[in-house]
Enzyme design. Structure first.
Site, mmCIF file in Angstrom:
data_model
loop_
_atom_site.group_PDB
_atom_site.id
_atom_site.type_symbol
_atom_site.label_atom_id
_atom_site.label_comp_id
_atom_site.label_asym_id
_atom_site.label_seq_id
_atom_site.Cartn_x
_atom_site.Cartn_y
_atom_site.Cartn_z
ATOM 1 N N HIS A 193 83.991 23.775 33.169
ATOM 2 C CA HIS A 193 85.021 22.943 33.802
ATOM 3 C C HIS A 193 86.304 23.769 34.001
ATOM 4 C CE1 HIS A 193 83.320 18.590 33.097
ATOM 5 N NE2 HIS A 193 82.618 19.300 33.956
ATOM 6 N N SER B 259 76.954 18.543 38.428
ATOM 7 C CA SER B 259 76.484 17.565 39.418
ATOM 8 C C SER B 259 77.102 17.829 40.785
ATOM 9 C CB SER B 259 76.885 16.158 38.966
ATOM 10 O OG SER B 259 78.293 16.030 38.969
ATOM 11 N N GLU C 180 83.723 14.186 31.788
ATOM 12 C CA GLU C 180 85.163 14.406 32.001
ATOM 13 C C GLU C 180 86.016 13.548 31.070
ATOM 14 O OE1 GLU C 180 85.831 13.554 36.177
ATOM 15 O OE2 GLU C 180 85.863 11.408 35.839
#
Ligand SMILES: O=C(O)C1=C[C@@H](OP(=O)(O)O)[C@@H](O)[C@H](O)C1
Ligand SMILES: C=C(OP(=O)(O)O)C(=O)O
Length: 425
Positions: free
Chosen positions: A338, A168, A311
């Site tokens: 990530h 995103s 997350e």
């Protein structure tokens, strides 16, 4: 800091934990303040590696940022000033990697952007391709860091279609800078749907609060009209994703943890931990005093789609490892890009402690087990430290390697954790 042996669970946990400000809000406010039409004050900012890197990056591009107590005062960048070539260090911060390049391109200066070795493995292709199509001249090897934005670049704005299925932050970075583009931005996502929807909503809200005209006329199509954001005077909310680790201690121990200052309205992903805690069987109360979680006597296994709030996954995976039965965590393929490949890291580390994990491309199936003693490796990932601390509540002897890596978003994590566990009822 090296290894850390977190404490085991006390008999009865009843603690109040005050967590510092949000990383995602601090870094968005900093970006908006650097672009704004006047000076800004950001109150109660998070002081951590990711936010200090953002401060450093924006200063190199010409913003003046000074500290006063817990506040930051920001004088925006003068985009007409030009200047010498600059080098920017992103560390391992996704927000710096994806939010700073559009601003750098708008300065017209030569800017070299690099980060930690693991940052070079994180996806940057959409940022690089988007900025090139909007008018910048960029060189990067293999579509990743390090990259050079060449002097004389500019961002015209206009129509842009992207495929932002891996992060995103590609969308947020473009939207945050769009008001400074002469044509504004008409942005559509044409690929797989954008993960971490909560973070897009945060971007839209901070932009609108700063007076930027931003709309989403249909899902994943955004229009930002040109016109600089107003100078800000904002208070940063507590970081609810960091709070999730402490709240997880209530779940892991059947005790109580309260986080004061939990906002009644928020776009933070961490707010979803209320739903997650209930799925594990906790009692959840939110009122003016904060969010209070009372853990169940026995955790229930869960089946959760975490795509919008990815997350939170490492801490949720730790709880799943403590829950008798089999849990499914879905919609998390993007976590492979990530800080580390979090699916692989969780699978390897939980497996080493004796937990059965079925790792799929975008999901983890975890069957709770009695944990073996061992070393929990953290892969330069702050949330792996937090997950390890949750597991250590229930295991004989778990040592967390490289606890200092938690400074990415919460340098005081170990101290806060030990203080929480000392607060026995
Ligand atoms: O914009 C932000 O502040 C963030 C967006 C999300 O990134 P992804 O969409 O890459 O998951 C999230 O995981 C990250 O911790 C912070
Ligand atoms: C994915 C995370 O960070 P980043 O902002 O570096 O993407 C995270 O904090 O869990």
């Amino acid at each position: 800091m090296g290894d850390w042996r977190p404490p085991r669970a006390p008999e009865a946990l009843d603690a109040v934990v005050t967590v510092p400000g949000s990383k995602s809000l601090t870094n968005r406010y900093l970006v908006l303040a650097a672009l704004a039409d006047s000076e800004s004050i950001i109150r109660g900012w998070l002081r951590s590696r990711d936010t200090e890197l953002m401060v450093g990056a924006l200063r190199s591009l010409g913003a003046e940022i000074t500290e006063s107590g817990d506040d930051l005062h920001v004088t925006p960048i003068d985009f007409t000033a030009g200047g010498e070539p600059v080098a920017i260090d992103c560390g391992l911060a996704g927000t710096v990697m994806r939010f700073v390049p559009p601003i750098a391109a708008a300065t017209g200066r030569e800017v070299v952007i690099d980060g930690d070795e693991q940052a070079r493995a994180r996806p940057m292709d959409v940022t690089i391709d988007s900025l090139t199509r909007l008018g910048a001249s960029i060189t990067a090897v293999d579509d990743s860091l390090p990259l050079t934005i060449h002097a004389g670049s500019e961002l015209r704005g206009g129509h842009l279609e992207i495929a932002a299925g891996t992060s995103s932050q590609f969308v947020s970075g473009l939207l945050l800078a769009a008001a400074a583009m002469p044509l504004g931005l008409d942005l559509s996502n044409r690929g797989d749907s954008v993960p971490s929807r909560a973070h897009i909503d945060m971007t839209l809200e901070v932009l609108a609060d700063a007076g930027v005209d931003v709309t989403e006329p249909e899902p994943e199509h955004w229009i930002v009209e040109p016109g600089l954001p107003r100078g800000l005077d904002v208070v940063v909310e507590p970081d609810l994703s960091n709070a999730a680790a402490f709240l997880a201690a209530a779940l892991a121990t059947g005790g109580t943890v309260t986080v004061p200052g939990w906002p009644a309205h928020t776009t933070q992903a961490g707010d979803d931990f209320r739903r997650i805690a209930e799925a594990f069987g906790a009692e959840v109360d939110l009122d003016r005093r904060g969010l209070r979680i009372l853990g169940p006597q026995r955790l229930s296994p869960v089946d959760l789609d975490l795509s919008a709030v990815g997350e939170l996954t490492p801490v949720v995976a730790a709880l799943a490892a403590l829950a008798p039965g089999t849990s499914h965590l879905r919609g998390i393929g993007h976590l492979r890009g990530h800080e580390t490949d979090r699916l692989a890291a969780l699978s390897a580390e939980l497996g080493a402690l004796g937990v059965e994990v079925d790792e799929r491309p975008d999901a983890l199936t975890i069957t709770g087990a009695r944990l073996r003693a061992g070393t929990w490796h953290t892969y330069h990932d702050h949330r792996m430290v937090m997950a390890g601390a949750v597991l250590a509540l229930a295991a004989e002897d778990i040592v967390i390697e490289d606890v200092g890596t938690v400074a990415k978003t919460l340098p005081e994590f170990a101290g806060l954790w030990e203080a929480m566990l000392a607060a026995e009822a």
